[in-house]
Design a protein around this motif. Structure first.
Motif, PDB file in Angstrom:
ATOM      1  N   ASN A   1       0.835  -1.208   0.000  1.00  0.00           N
ATOM      2  CA  ASN A   1       0.000   0.000   0.000  1.00  0.00           C
ATOM      3  C   ASN A   1       0.872   1.262   0.000  1.00  0.00           C
ATOM      4  OD1 ASN A   1      -2.237  -1.732   0.323  1.00  0.00           O
ATOM      5  ND2 ASN A   1      -1.900  -1.771   2.547  1.00  0.00           N
ATOM      6  N   SER A   2       0.315   2.354  -0.580  1.00  0.00           N
ATOM      7  CA  SER A   2       0.923   3.698  -0.532  1.00  0.00           C
ATOM      8  C   SER A   2       2.367   3.681  -1.036  1.00  0.00           C
ATOM      9  CB  SER A   2       0.874   4.250   0.901  1.00  0.00           C
ATOM     10  OG  SER A   2      -0.458   4.301   1.378  1.00  0.00           O
TER      11      SER A   2
ATOM     12  N   ASP B   1      14.966   7.713   4.934  1.00  0.00           N
ATOM     13  CA  ASP B   1      14.460   6.360   5.189  1.00  0.00           C
ATOM     14  C   ASP B   1      13.184   6.133   4.382  1.00  0.00           C
ATOM     15  OD1 ASP B   1      16.544   6.134   6.931  1.00  0.00           O
ATOM     16  OD2 ASP B   1      15.332   6.530   8.734  1.00  0.00           O
ATOM     17  N   VAL B   2      12.918   4.868   4.055  1.00  0.00           N
ATOM     18  CA  VAL B   2      11.747   4.502   3.263  1.00  0.00           C
ATOM     19  C   VAL B   2      10.886   3.555   4.080  1.00  0.00           C
ATOM     20  CG1 VAL B   2      10.916   3.349   1.181  1.00  0.00           C
ATOM     21  CG2 VAL B   2      12.932   4.828   1.067  1.00  0.00           C
ATOM     22  N   THR B   3       9.611   3.862   4.212  1.00  0.00           N
ATOM     23  CA  THR B   3       8.664   3.016   4.937  1.00  0.00           C
ATOM     24  C   THR B   3       7.853   2.225   3.931  1.00  0.00           C
ATOM     25  OG1 THR B   3       8.522   4.613   6.733  1.00  0.00           O
ATOM     26  CG2 THR B   3       6.768   2.962   6.572  1.00  0.00           C
ATOM     27  N   CYS B   4       7.830   0.930   4.126  1.00  0.00           N
ATOM     28  CA  CYS B   4       7.084   0.020   3.237  1.00  0.00           C
ATOM     29  C   CYS B   4       5.871  -0.497   3.995  1.00  0.00           C
ATOM     30  CB  CYS B   4       7.979  -1.130   2.778  1.00  0.00           C
ATOM     31  SG  CYS B   4       7.121  -2.363   1.807  1.00  0.00           S
ATOM     32  N   ARG B   5       4.671  -0.217   3.472  1.00  0.00           N
ATOM     33  CA  ARG B   5       3.430  -0.669   4.102  1.00  0.00           C
ATOM     34  C   ARG B   5       2.813  -1.773   3.243  1.00  0.00           C
ATOM     35  NH1 ARG B   5       3.823   4.808   4.614  1.00  0.00           N
ATOM     36  NH2 ARG B   5       3.708   5.637   6.768  1.00  0.00           N
ATOM     37  N   TYR B   6       2.298  -2.790   3.919  1.00  0.00           N
ATOM     38  CA  TYR B   6       1.734  -3.946   3.199  1.00  0.00           C
ATOM     39  C   TYR B   6       0.608  -4.546   4.023  1.00  0.00           C
ATOM     40  CZ  TYR B   6       4.857  -6.389   6.427  1.00  0.00           C
ATOM     41  OH  TYR B   6       5.502  -6.831   7.556  1.00  0.00           O
ATOM     42  N   THR B   7      -0.248  -5.332   3.336  1.00  0.00           N
ATOM     43  CA  THR B   7      -1.424  -5.940   3.971  1.00  0.00           C
ATOM     44  C   THR B   7      -1.467  -7.423   3.607  1.00  0.00           C
ATOM     45  OG1 THR B   7      -2.624  -3.852   3.772  1.00  0.00           O
ATOM     46  CG2 THR B   7      -3.936  -5.838   4.194  1.00  0.00           C
ATOM     47  N   PHE B   8      -1.754  -8.292   4.620  1.00  0.00           N
ATOM     48  CA  PHE B   8      -1.916  -9.727   4.397  1.00  0.00           C
ATOM     49  C   PHE B   8      -3.333 -10.009   3.919  1.00  0.00           C
ATOM     50  CE2 PHE B   8       1.273  -9.909   7.983  1.00  0.00           C
ATOM     51  CZ  PHE B   8       2.353 -10.170   7.150  1.00  0.00           C
ATOM     52  N   THR B   9      -3.485 -10.879   2.943  1.00  0.00           N
ATOM     53  CA  THR B   9      -4.812 -11.314   2.518  1.00  0.00           C
ATOM     54  C   THR B   9      -5.370 -12.313   3.516  1.00  0.00           C
ATOM     55  OG1 THR B   9      -3.846 -13.029   1.133  1.00  0.00           O
ATOM     56  CG2 THR B   9      -4.263 -10.908   0.089  1.00  0.00           C
ATOM     57  N   GLN B  10      -6.619 -12.699   3.323  1.00  0.00           N
ATOM     58  CA  GLN B  10      -7.310 -13.524   4.313  1.00  0.00           C
ATOM     59  C   GLN B  10      -6.705 -14.925   4.426  1.00  0.00           C
ATOM     60  OE1 GLN B  10     -11.493 -13.822   3.568  1.00  0.00           O
ATOM     61  NE2 GLN B  10     -11.924 -14.976   5.425  1.00  0.00           N
ATOM     62  N   ASN B  11      -6.289 -15.512   3.328  1.00  0.00           N
ATOM     63  CA  ASN B  11      -5.813 -16.902   3.340  1.00  0.00           C
ATOM     64  C   ASN B  11      -4.307 -17.028   3.579  1.00  0.00           C
ATOM     65  OD1 ASN B  11      -8.425 -17.822   2.773  1.00  0.00           O
ATOM     66  ND2 ASN B  11      -8.105 -17.539   0.563  1.00  0.00           N
ATOM     67  N   PHE B  12      -3.610 -15.911   3.727  1.00  0.00           N
ATOM     68  CA  PHE B  12      -2.158 -15.988   3.892  1.00  0.00           C
ATOM     69  C   PHE B  12      -1.785 -15.924   5.377  1.00  0.00           C
ATOM     70  CE2 PHE B  12       2.045 -13.961   4.239  1.00  0.00           C
ATOM     71  CZ  PHE B  12       2.795 -14.901   3.549  1.00  0.00           C
TER      72      PHE B  12
ATOM     73  N   ILE C   1      11.030  -8.993   3.465  1.00  0.00           N
ATOM     74  CA  ILE C   1      10.683  -8.097   2.361  1.00  0.00           C
ATOM     75  C   ILE C   1      11.978  -7.549   1.792  1.00  0.00           C
ATOM     76  CG2 ILE C   1       9.584  -5.915   1.736  1.00  0.00           C
ATOM     77  CD1 ILE C   1       7.513  -6.469   3.863  1.00  0.00           C
ATOM     78  N   GLY C   2      12.158  -7.688   0.486  1.00  0.00           N
ATOM     79  CA  GLY C   2      13.364  -7.226  -0.169  1.00  0.00           C
ATOM     80  C   GLY C   2      13.072  -6.183  -1.226  1.00  0.00           C
ATOM     81  N   ILE C   3      14.094  -5.368  -1.524  1.00  0.00           N
ATOM     82  CA  ILE C   3      14.018  -4.393  -2.617  1.00  0.00           C
ATOM     83  C   ILE C   3      14.750  -4.991  -3.803  1.00  0.00           C
ATOM     84  CG2 ILE C   3      14.692  -2.107  -3.378  1.00  0.00           C
ATOM     85  CD1 ILE C   3      14.385  -1.129  -0.534  1.00  0.00           C
ATOM     86  N   PHE C   4      14.041  -5.183  -4.921  1.00  0.00           N
ATOM     87  CA  PHE C   4      14.585  -5.836  -6.102  1.00  0.00           C
ATOM     88  C   PHE C   4      14.601  -4.830  -7.263  1.00  0.00           C
ATOM     89  CE2 PHE C   4      13.189  -9.257  -3.477  1.00  0.00           C
ATOM     90  CZ  PHE C   4      14.006 -10.338  -3.772  1.00  0.00           C
ATOM     91  N   ARG C   5      15.638  -4.919  -8.079  1.00  0.00           N
ATOM     92  CA  ARG C   5      15.672  -4.131  -9.313  1.00  0.00           C
ATOM     93  C   ARG C   5      14.702  -4.756 -10.306  1.00  0.00           C
ATOM     94  NH1 ARG C   5      21.375  -2.877 -11.981  1.00  0.00           N
ATOM     95  NH2 ARG C   5      21.470  -1.619 -10.053  1.00  0.00           N
TER      96      ARG C   5
ATOM     97  N   GLN D   1      -2.469  -5.299   8.571  1.00  0.00           N
ATOM     98  CA  GLN D   1      -1.724  -4.202   7.975  1.00  0.00           C
ATOM     99  C   GLN D   1      -0.410  -4.029   8.749  1.00  0.00           C
ATOM    100  OE1 GLN D   1      -4.265  -0.799   8.039  1.00  0.00           O
ATOM    101  NE2 GLN D   1      -5.766  -1.687   6.600  1.00  0.00           N
ATOM    102  N   GLN D   2       0.712  -4.188   8.047  1.00  0.00           N
ATOM    103  CA  GLN D   2       2.026  -4.142   8.666  1.00  0.00           C
ATOM    104  C   GLN D   2       2.914  -3.182   7.892  1.00  0.00           C
ATOM    105  OE1 GLN D   2       2.916  -5.865  11.498  1.00  0.00           O
ATOM    106  NE2 GLN D   2       0.789  -6.604  11.639  1.00  0.00           N
ATOM    107  N   GLU D   3       4.076  -2.854   8.475  1.00  0.00           N
ATOM    108  CA  GLU D   3       5.040  -2.007   7.786  1.00  0.00           C
ATOM    109  C   GLU D   3       6.442  -2.297   8.294  1.00  0.00           C
ATOM    110  OE1 GLU D   3       5.066   2.022  10.498  1.00  0.00           O
ATOM    111  OE2 GLU D   3       3.701   1.960   8.770  1.00  0.00           O
ATOM    112  N   VAL D   4       7.439  -2.062   7.443  1.00  0.00           N
ATOM    113  CA  VAL D   4       8.850  -2.146   7.800  1.00  0.00           C
ATOM    114  C   VAL D   4       9.519  -0.890   7.275  1.00  0.00           C
ATOM    115  CG1 VAL D   4       8.973  -4.660   7.841  1.00  0.00           C
ATOM    116  CG2 VAL D   4       9.381  -3.443   5.693  1.00  0.00           C
ATOM    117  N   GLN D   5      10.638  -0.523   7.893  1.00  0.00           N
ATOM    118  CA  GLN D   5      11.331   0.701   7.501  1.00  0.00           C
ATOM    119  C   GLN D   5      12.748   0.355   7.058  1.00  0.00           C
ATOM    120  OE1 GLN D   5      12.116   3.734  10.525  1.00  0.00           O
ATOM    121  NE2 GLN D   5      11.349   5.291   9.111  1.00  0.00           N
ATOM    122  N   PHE D   6      13.113   0.793   5.839  1.00  0.00           N
ATOM    123  CA  PHE D   6      14.449   0.600   5.296  1.00  0.00           C
ATOM    124  C   PHE D   6      15.279   1.852   5.580  1.00  0.00           C
ATOM    125  CE2 PHE D   6      11.836  -2.264   2.826  1.00  0.00           C
ATOM    126  CZ  PHE D   6      12.622  -3.397   2.702  1.00  0.00           C
ATOM    127  N   LYS D   7      16.458   1.666   6.176  1.00  0.00           N
ATOM    128  CA  LYS D   7      17.330   2.786   6.473  1.00  0.00           C
ATOM    129  C   LYS D   7      17.965   3.323   5.186  1.00  0.00           C
ATOM    130  CE  LYS D   7      16.645   2.676  10.886  1.00  0.00           C
ATOM    131  NZ  LYS D   7      15.968   3.791  11.582  1.00  0.00           N
TER     132      LYS D   7
END
Length: 404
Positions: free
Chosen positions: A26-27, A37-48, A56-60, A88-94
């Protein structure tokens, strides 16, 4: 790339086997400003259901496997998955670990099995462009900007003149390089000619080397034949050595057998000497007993004449024996009580007879052993009962009982 104590779990799973719809990001911005710093926000679906080693990785953009991550962060597991806020969760990349170029990247959620469960839209790390900003200026600011623009145009003109000067210098250098290139072309032709000559010489050397190789192969074959011949000769030599060794062993065995026969012959000679000594002793014992027998006979005759008895008037007569040697004296009243001793202990039968075992006419070991056994026994002259030599008194009483 981020330096971590433990690398995340990865695999060689291709994009076709990934499930990008189980985690939704999300966002996500179109670009992020470098240095922050970059904040990564994400949401789990019902079956996961997230697990402990998810990350969570940053990929080219354009990655093929999850091993091509640039940096990563571990996922924090929610306490209660049934709670809506836990989805709804989030992680922050330095900022220190983020990319420094302006390539396109995206967030990817990877589980502990190395399978991608979600991916974001692409984004960049770059500053804001003037096209993205709406600027509102005043007249003074506009004049200031125009003066700045003139200065920039002068700088651009100066830079253009400098570039033209540089271009002329580069053209001159290019001409020099062209002349040098022609010279180098001539030199290359010369070197090619030398190379052709050297190649011909090399072919000759290779041909000579092939001839030498063929000669070496021929010599190796001859050496192999000689080696086989030498091996056969060594085998024959080993066979001869084995034959000589067997002959030596046979000679040693023969000498041992000869020594054993000599020892056996010596032992037989010694035993024969011992038997002869026993025979002589028995012969002397016989002569002694015969002398005692003669004395007893005379004593018996004297007693009969003293008692005035006649042998024919006796109530009992001692039977005579042909095998007793001298026989029984008819003048004894009760017979000679020592005749059994004489017959058993004295070798009265030492007349030469054939041995019943080995059929020898002369004295043999069997005859001497039989005589020794007879010398150790007492035979009753009446009933042929045998008594041991140690029971002499019992033997005499037994003979006396026959006269009662």
């Amino acid at each position: 790339m981020e330096k971590t104590i433990e690398d995340p779990p990865t695999s060689a799973v291709l994009l076709d086997h990934c499930h990008f719809s189980q985690v939704i990001f999300n966002s996500v911005e179109k670009f992020y400003i470098p240095g922050g710093d970059v904040t990564c926000r994400y949401t789990f679906t019902q079956n996961f259901i997230p697990r402990q080693k998810d990350w969570i990785g940053i990929f080219r953009v354009g990655w093929k496997t999850v091993r091509e991550y640039y940096t990563f962060m571990w996922v924090t597991l929610p306490i209660d998955l049934n709670n809506k806020s836990a989805k709804q969760q989030e992680v922050q990349f330095k900022a220190y670990y983020l990319p420094k170029d302006d390539e396109y990247y995206q967030f990817c959620y990877v589980d502990q099995d190395g399978v991608v469960r979600g991916a974001s839209i692409p984004f960049q790390f770059r500053p804001e462009n003037e096209e993205d900003i709406l600027v509102v200026t005043t007249q003074e600011e506009l004049e200031t900007l125009q003066s700045i623009n003139k200065k920039l145009e002068l700088k651009v003109k100066e830079q253009k003149d400098y570039w033209e000067t540089e271009l002329l210098q580069l053209k001159e250098q290019n001409q020099k390089m062209s002349s040098e290139n022609e010279k180098m072309g001539i030199r290359v032709d010369q070197l090619q000619a030398q190379l052709s000559t050297q190649e011909k010489e090399m072919e000759k050397l290779v041909q000579g080397d092939q001839d030498k190789t063929e000669q070496l192969e021929h010599l190796k074959k001859e050496n192999g034949h000689l080696f086989l011949s030498l091996t056969e000769q060594r085998k024959d030599q080993k066979k001869l050595e084995q034959t000589v060794e067997e002959m030596k062993q046979n000679e040693t065995t023969t000498m041992k057998k000869q020594q054993e026969l000599m020892d056996e012959n010596f032992d037989l000679s010694r035993r024969l000497s011992e038997k002869k000594m026993i025979y002589n002793a028995l012969q002397r014992e016989k002569e002694r007993l015969e002398g005692e027998n003669d004395l007893l006979k005379r004593e018996n005759s004297r007693l009969l004449s003293y008692m005035g008895l006649d042998f024919n008037s006796l109530p009992y007569q001692v039977p005579t024996s042909d095998e007793g040697g001298a026989g029984q004296n008819p003048g004894l009243v009760y017979g000679n009580p020592y005749s059994g001793i004489q017959e058993s202990s004295s070798p009265s039968q030492l007349s030469i007879k054939k041995c019943p075992i080995c059929k020898a006419d002369d004295i043999c070991d069997h005859t001497l052993e039989q005589q020794q056994m007879q010398a150790l026994c007492l035979n009753c002259p009446i009933c042929d009962k045998i008594f041991p030599a140690t029971e002499k008194q019992i033997f005499e009483d037994h003979v006396f009982c026959h006269s009662l």
